[in-house]
Motif scaffolding. Structure first.
Motif: not given
Length: 240
Positions: A121-122, A124-125, A130, A134, A149, A151, A168, A183
């Motif tokens: 989930h977010r 990654i933000d 980033r 990954r 993902y 994002t 991305e 994504m």
């Protein structure tokens, strides 16, 4: 003809799920407590929601607001119980205090759900890097099942993250290592963002508040979901 874009809607229970399906949702993310940005729902809520609709249903695995894993053993126990109840898709993702992926926690949860498909989930933000996140996740043992993902491209939301999302997506299209998972764009997503994102090849979108014009205290509104479904079903403009 472009393929149908995926529309995922946050549901808090069976009533939301039925409305989301009526509006044209393709998949649900089941959570509780949106004041904490979505936590693991009770097993009985999962069971009732699963009985109400036959849509794919991704269940959140998260015990507290923020991106620290907390009590991993307890979360694994809850994940295994949801799996035994019939859950077969999940949402999870944790960071260390320095903003790296918490590989130990992620691997433990991925093991508890026994290879089921899941969304990172977010978190990654909020990652320190980033791209490194990954690549660490793609190369780590015990992360089987990661296929998505969620994002916005930026912690501030999609409005700030569009350039990152487009970049991305280009790396995904090029088959770059670490960019295999799909994504799923969400987090402040607005209808006005769709043309540029769709033209770039992004084809999965996630809405929560946008499906509830009356706010989080009200249920999902099928008409609001239908507006998004119809927007996503419009022909995609091709680059000139």
């Amino acid at each position: 003809m472009s393929k149908r874009a995926l529309l995922e809607v946050i549901a808090l229970g069976p009533r939301d799920a039925v409305a989301a399906r009526a509006g044209g949702a393709d998949r649900l993310e089941l959570v509780t407590d949106m004041a904490a940005d979505g936590l693991t729902p009770p097993r009985e809520v999962f069971a009732a929601t699963r009985a109400a609709v036959d849509l794919p249903l991704r269940v959140m695995l998260r015990a507290a607001d923020g991106f620290a894993a907390g009590d991993v053993a307890a979360l694994c126990e809850e994940a295994a119980a949801l799996r035994a109840e019939g859950a077969d898709e999940f949402v999870l993702g944790f960071l260390t205090p320095d903003g790296r992926p918490d590989l130990e926690a992620v691997a433990a949860l991925a093991g508890a759900i026994d290879g089921c498909r899941w969304t990172f989930h977010r978190a990654i933000d909020r990652a320190a890097d980033r791209d490194a996140l990954r690549k660490e996740l793609s190369g780590a043992a015990g992360t089987a099942g990661l296929d998505t993902y969620l994002t916005a491209g930026a912690a501030q939301g999609v409005a700030a993250g569009v350039p990152t999302l487009l970049a991305e997506q280009a790396r995904t299209a090029a088959g770059e290592p670490g960019y295999g998972p799909r994504m799923l764009v969400g987090g402040g997503l607005a209808l006005g963002h769709l043309p540029a994102l769709r033209a770039a090849g992004l084809d999965a979108f996630h809405i929560g508040g946008a499906a509830r014009p009356a706010g989080w205290s009200a249920p999902v509104d099928a008409a609001a979901v239908r507006t998004w479904r119809e927007a996503l079903d419009q022909p995609v403009a091709q680059p000139v």
